[in-house]
Design an enzyme around this catalytic site. Structure first.
Site, PDB file in Angstrom:
ATOM      1  N   LYS A 145      57.645  31.340 -34.176  1.00 50.73           N
ATOM      2  CA  LYS A 145      58.518  30.686 -33.194  1.00 50.73           C
ATOM      3  C   LYS A 145      58.523  31.554 -31.950  1.00 50.73           C
ATOM      4  CE  LYS A 145      61.301  27.075 -33.607  1.00 50.73           C
ATOM      5  NZ  LYS A 145      61.007  25.990 -34.509  1.00 50.73           N
TER       6      LYS A 145
HETATM    7  N1  GLU Z   1      59.293  22.763 -33.397  1.00 46.96           N
HETATM    8  C1  GLU Z   1      58.975  21.921 -34.492  1.00 46.96           C
HETATM    9  C2  GLU Z   1      59.534  22.445 -35.779  1.00 46.96           C
HETATM   10  O1  GLU Z   1      60.282  23.372 -35.726  1.00 46.96           O
HETATM   11  C3  GLU Z   1      57.499  21.657 -34.573  1.00 46.96           C
HETATM   12  C4  GLU Z   1      56.669  22.814 -34.947  1.00 46.96           C
HETATM   13  C5  GLU Z   1      55.217  22.413 -34.947  1.00 46.96           C
HETATM   14  O2  GLU Z   1      54.933  21.242 -34.829  1.00 46.96           O
HETATM   15  O3  GLU Z   1      54.388  23.313 -35.059  1.00 46.96           O
HETATM   16  O4  GLU Z   1      59.299  21.944 -36.844  1.00 46.96           O
END
Ligand code: GLU
Length: 426
Positions: free
Chosen positions: A116
């Site tokens: 993240k």
């Molecule tokens: N931000 C989204 C999640 O937390 C998508 C992450 C992604 O698609 O890699 O699931």
């Protein structure tokens, strides 16, 4: 002299959120008798990059933003997770969210570790040009640790297709060739996948539909209440309505409406598109916003903010199933109350996995240089979500625990097993 605690292992991640993630891991580790070595290896992110981005504002002023990228585990494959642009973003928040991405990917059987990142800024205060400069500089600073087989960002709070397009372009300029697999959630014209935007909501419905089948409750006889009518809630409500369920109540930030006989969801959506809220919709009864959680129904879908179902209202919920479509809508105390009352809670780490699953499909298509049809994507999403639910139900039976704990246990076991097999280097 620096205080000794400044050097406490892991102190750089410390935030409430990270503490919560570690506490969850600790409890599951105890339940599944996790090897202490594996626990140690999973309790902290593998690596993180903190960058300062000098960005020129439209006024000519130069400001410095702080950006982060945290990669929780490199054991499962490349890392994956969204980019969050928010005024209070911190390293500790990214660390917690990266750990949760690891569990989400493992539970869904995707070949990724969690990551993240993002930039501490207020995206609403930036002009499109300023935003582009922030994204591009951030992407350039991240160059050493991202890549199609290293770490693959995606949208999250405050970012979307536009930002992914800039990220993709910046990376591609640096390596000298178009590299669409470096990010997911791109616009369709750049190799994005149809349905990525609806994926989280549809994934929630897939898990719910499969659970109803296991419970032998016909979907088209369920009465559903949905709190939240944004990207998640509106898709869930529309899909359930289309499949014959009766949507008895809907709420968003502007207000709430109810009709025990069933709302015409497409009509409500039309009203909301025009008026910015479901409130005021003329063919239903207006109810209190908070009352939507306590409406008499079979399935309650919290699809708004975190911490909505609490110790205070959990005893009053009148549903058999809670299908979480928001992140963390149920407090731990409420979880315990619902468990005692026999209410089934389908946990966010499972139900919200549709977004990253369709991201995975986008990434695979970029690698294959072959486009799948929308039907293929829809069918595969359903299969992936249903398989994950079955793994969770099996673990819940084995460990005699609630579905949230079971989901986490499946994920932790999977990652711990991989870590054990790869062993410790050197
Ligand atoms: N931000 C989204 C999640 O937390 C998508 C992450 C992604 O698609 O890699 O699931």
């Amino acid at each position: 002299m620096l205080k000794e605690s400044s050097f406490a292992p892991g102190s750089e991640w410390q935030t409430d959120l990270y503490g919560m993630a570690c506490e969850q891991l600790r409890r599951v580790a105890e339940l599944i008798d996790l090897d202490p070595d594996e626990h140690t290896r999973l309790a902290e992110p593998r690596r993180a990059l903190v960058v300062n981005l000098p960005v020129r504002l439209d006024t000519g002023e130069l400001v410095s933003f702080t950006g982060y990228r945290v990669q929780h585990t490199l054991t499962m494959g490349p890392t994956k997770g969204g980019l969050r642009f928010a005024p209070d973003l911190s390293l500790g928040e990214c660390a917690a969210l990266a750990m949760w991405m690891t569990w989400k990917c493992a539970l869904l059987g995707l070949p990724y570790g969690g990551a993240k990142g993002g930039v501490r800024c207020d995206p609403r205060a930036l002009s499109p040009d300023e935003m582009e400069r922030v994204v591009r500089r951030y992407a350039a600073e991240l160059q050493p640790i991202v890549g199609p087989d290293a770490d693959v960002p995606a949208p999250d709070m405050g970012t979307g297709e536009r930002e992914m397009a800039w990220f993709y372009d910046t990376y591609s300029q640096a390596v000298g060739q178009a590299t669409p697999a470096v990010v997911t959630g791109k616009p369709i014209a750049l190799g994005g996948t149809p349905g990525r935007r609806q994926a989280t909501g549809l994934g929630v419905v897939d898990v719910l539909a499969a659970m109803l089948e296991r419970l032998e409750r016909p979907l088209d006889r369920q009465r559903v209440a949905v709190q939240g009518f944004g990207n998640g809630g509106s898709v869930v409500a529309a899909e359930l309505h289309a499949r014959g369920a009766t949507v008895v109540a809907l709420a968003d930030v502007g207000g709430a409406i109810a009709d025990p006989g069933g709302l015409d969801v497409p009509r409500v959506a039309g009203w909301a598109a025009e008026h910015g809220t479901v409130a005021g919709y003329p063919h239903a009864e207006a109810i209190d916003r908070d009352a939507v959680l306590e409406v008499d129904c079979d399935v309650l879908v919290p699809a708004a903010a975190a911490n909505q179902i609490t110790e205070a209202n959990a005893p009053r919920l009148r549903c058999a199933i809670v299908a979480e479509a928001a992140n963390g809508p149920t407090s731990p105390a409420a979880d315990a109350i619902l468990r005692d009352r026999g209410v089934v809670v389908l946990p966010d780490i499972l139900t919200r996995g549709g977004g990253v699953t369709v991201s995975y499909f986008e990434w695979v298509q970029a690698h294959q240089k072959y486009t799948w049809t929308e039907t293929e994507i829809r069918d595969r999403l359903r299969a992936q979500m249903t398989d994950a639910l079955d793994r969770v139900l099996e673990a819940a039976g084995e460990l005699r625990c609630d579905l949230r704990t079971a989901a986490l246990s499946v994920a932790v076991r999977r990652v711990a097993e991989a870590a054990r097999l790869r062993a410790v280097f050197p």
